[in-house]
Motif scaffolding. Structure first.
Motif, PDB file in Angstrom:
ATOM      1  N   ALA A  19       0.802  -1.224   0.000  1.00 24.82           N
ATOM      2  CA  ALA A  19       0.000   0.000   0.000  1.00 24.82           C
ATOM      3  C   ALA A  19       0.834   1.273   0.000  1.00 24.82           C
ATOM      4  CB  ALA A  19      -0.936   0.008   1.220  1.00 24.82           C
ATOM      5  N   GLN A  20       2.152   1.151   0.031  1.00 23.26           N
ATOM      6  CA  GLN A  20       3.009   2.333   0.094  1.00 23.26           C
ATOM      7  C   GLN A  20       3.264   2.888  -1.309  1.00 23.26           C
ATOM      8  OE1 GLN A  20       6.570   1.273   2.216  1.00 23.26           O
ATOM      9  NE2 GLN A  20       5.450   0.625   4.067  1.00 23.26           N
ATOM     10  N   GLN A  21       3.121   4.191  -1.471  1.00 24.76           N
ATOM     11  CA  GLN A  21       3.454   4.925  -2.699  1.00 24.76           C
ATOM     12  C   GLN A  21       2.901   4.205  -3.933  1.00 24.76           C
ATOM     13  OE1 GLN A  21       7.703   5.287  -1.961  1.00 24.76           O
ATOM     14  NE2 GLN A  21       7.415   7.363  -1.164  1.00 24.76           N
ATOM     15  N   GLY A  22       3.738   3.963  -4.925  1.00 26.28           N
ATOM     16  CA  GLY A  22       3.235   3.366  -6.161  1.00 26.28           C
ATOM     17  C   GLY A  22       3.496   1.884  -6.281  1.00 26.28           C
ATOM     18  N   ASN A  23       3.685   1.191  -5.157  1.00 23.83           N
ATOM     19  CA  ASN A  23       4.031  -0.233  -5.207  1.00 23.83           C
ATOM     20  C   ASN A  23       2.934  -1.075  -5.843  1.00 23.83           C
ATOM     21  OD1 ASN A  23       6.250   0.662  -3.843  1.00 23.83           O
ATOM     22  ND2 ASN A  23       5.779  -0.360  -1.906  1.00 23.83           N
ATOM     23  N   ALA A  24       1.679  -0.844  -5.430  1.00 31.69           N
ATOM     24  CA  ALA A  24       0.588  -1.653  -5.975  1.00 31.69           C
ATOM     25  C   ALA A  24       0.431  -1.423  -7.471  1.00 31.69           C
ATOM     26  CB  ALA A  24      -0.706  -1.321  -5.237  1.00 31.69           C
ATOM     27  N   ALA A  25       0.523  -0.163  -7.911  1.00 37.23           N
ATOM     28  CA  ALA A  25       0.382   0.118  -9.344  1.00 37.23           C
ATOM     29  C   ALA A  25       1.508  -0.529 -10.139  1.00 37.23           C
ATOM     30  CB  ALA A  25       0.368   1.633  -9.570  1.00 37.23           C
ATOM     31  N   LEU A  26       2.722  -0.486  -9.606  1.00 41.33           N
ATOM     32  CA  LEU A  26       3.847  -1.118 -10.307  1.00 41.33           C
ATOM     33  C   LEU A  26       3.659  -2.625 -10.380  1.00 41.33           C
ATOM     34  CD1 LEU A  26       6.625  -0.838 -11.635  1.00 41.33           C
ATOM     35  CD2 LEU A  26       7.643  -1.053  -9.356  1.00 41.33           C
ATOM     36  N   GLY A  27       3.206  -3.248  -9.279  1.00 40.70           N
ATOM     37  CA  GLY A  27       2.992  -4.691  -9.298  1.00 40.70           C
ATOM     38  C   GLY A  27       1.915  -5.105 -10.275  1.00 40.70           C
TER      39      GLY A  27
END
Length: 393
Positions: free
Chosen positions: A213-221
């Motif tokens: 849930a931190q920064q853009g981690n979910a979008a990158l994954g």
């Protein structure tokens, strides 16, 4: 004429107490049997959740698991198939899709190459040094990023994700796309090997449940893993490398051991809270009756008589007489009977073997015990008399 009062058995209370303790022991035995039976019953329903899961396991619910991103992928309509065997993974990849390899360190180069060649798109999370060199030749570790950094590349998934805190970084050889620069390296490497696209990234600090849930981690994954409609999530096992390494203790322990031990631990804690003593200051309480010293003496005498152990009673008599005579003879309180006997012989002018025979005698019968006590009193009286005779006027 009134009838005589009945003679009460002084040991009736002791018998009742022993019976009560025996019933208490059987109660604990019954409780232990119930706990064991309950543990055996639960083994029929023991799940793999009791076992420790690997990092980024698709079903792992702990901080290091990857169940959160897998649920997001499934919510987006992506089919996620979790595999743990090399042959199963290769068979699942016949239908196409993206291969996610969480931790390839157990795999040999040949085993890793077999599963990678079966996929069209490969994302390697937490790659080892040998796996990085195999999939991205000439790439190597290049430090660690602990602060937020922007994409620094044109990779669509990275551009949509924005800034991340990258973790491990790798050098990017010529022809390899590198994103999120960290020193001389990049957090994300992407290259092609024939028709297979390979992405290398440290997913342990980006895509696990703790950091997703931190920064853009979910979008990158989602951008790297969810590009296709089907994902085969492969968690390698030691057996997939084909090595003859011995099994670990966790692999040898049956699955029912953990729930059974947990139940026993909980039962022990409950028993401690129920029957355990509460520590605190001593409280002086008045006895309901006054027990005279003579009654206590007679009661102990009856116990010793009933036990029929004159040697034990003689030890008590000897210890008391030895301590008193040691104090009168100027010896330490913990002086041995032989030392006291030698000092008494010197004070009385008597043979040493006589005083030793008195103090070290071990009676075998009650009559012998009475004689032993009488001789002890005589020796102690003689020591007292010798001390008084030699006191200066």
């Amino acid at each position: 004429m009134t009838a005589p009062a009945p003679i009460l058995d002084p040991f009736a209370t002791d018998v009742a107490e022993r019976r009560a303790r025996r019933r208490g022991v059987w109660g604990w035995v019954a409780l232990g049997a119930v706990v064991l039976l309950l543990g055996a019953f639960l083994t029929l329903f023991a799940r793999a959740d009791w076992e420790a899961r690997a990092r980024l396991d698709p079903e792992g619910v702990g901080p290091g698991g990857a169940r959160a991103i897998v649920h997001i992928l499934r919510d987006q309509g992506v089919e996620v198939v979790a595999t743990t065997g090399r042959d199963q993974t290769i068979a699942e990849l016949d239908g196409g899709g993206t291969l996610v390899v969480t931790d390839p360190w157990p795999l040999s180069d040949e085993a890793l190459r077999d599963v990678v060649d079966a996929a069209d798109d490969v994302v390697v999370l937490n790659p080892s040094g040998s796996a990085t060199d195999l999939l991205v030749p000439d790439a190597a570790d290049a430090g660690y990023g602990s602060s937020a950094v922007g994409p620094g590349c044109d990779l669509p998934a990275a551009v949509r994700a924005g800034e991340i805190v990258p973790g491990r970084a790798f050098t990017a050889p010529k022809g390899v796309v590198g994103c999120y620069p960290v020193g001389d390296g990049f957090a994300v490497l992407q290259t092609t090997d024939g028709d297979t696209r390979i992405t290398v990234v440290d997913g342990t600090v980006l895509f696990d449940n703790e950091h997703l849930a931190q920064q853009g981690n979910a979008a990158l994954g989602l951008g790297l893993i969810g590009a296709a409609d089907r994902v085969v999530w492969y968690v390698p096992r030691r057996e997939d490398a084909g090595s003859a390494a011995p099994p670990t203790i966790g692999e040898l322990v049956p699955p029912w051991v953990t729930p059974a031990l947990t139940l026993l631990l909980l039962a022990g804690v409950a028993a401690g809270l129920w029957r355990g003593r509460r520590f605190g200051p001593l409280v002086a309480e008045r006895l309901p009756v006054t027990v005279r010293g003579s009654e206590t003496l007679e009661g102990r005498a009856r116990l010793y008589a009933r036990a029929a152990q004159p040697a034990h009673a003689a030890d008590l008599l000897r210890a008391g007489a030895t301590a008193r005579m040691a104090r009168r003879l100027g010896l330490p309180p913990n002086a041995a009977p032989r030392e006291v006997a030698d000092a008494a012989a010197a004070r009385l002018g008597a043979p040493v073997d006589v005083t030793r025979a008195i103090l070290t005698h071990v009676p075998a019968t009650d009559a012998d015990l009475a004689t032993f006590g009488h001789r002890l009193r005589e020796l102690e009286a003689a020591v007292d008399a010798a001390r008084l005779d030699r006191r200066p006027s």
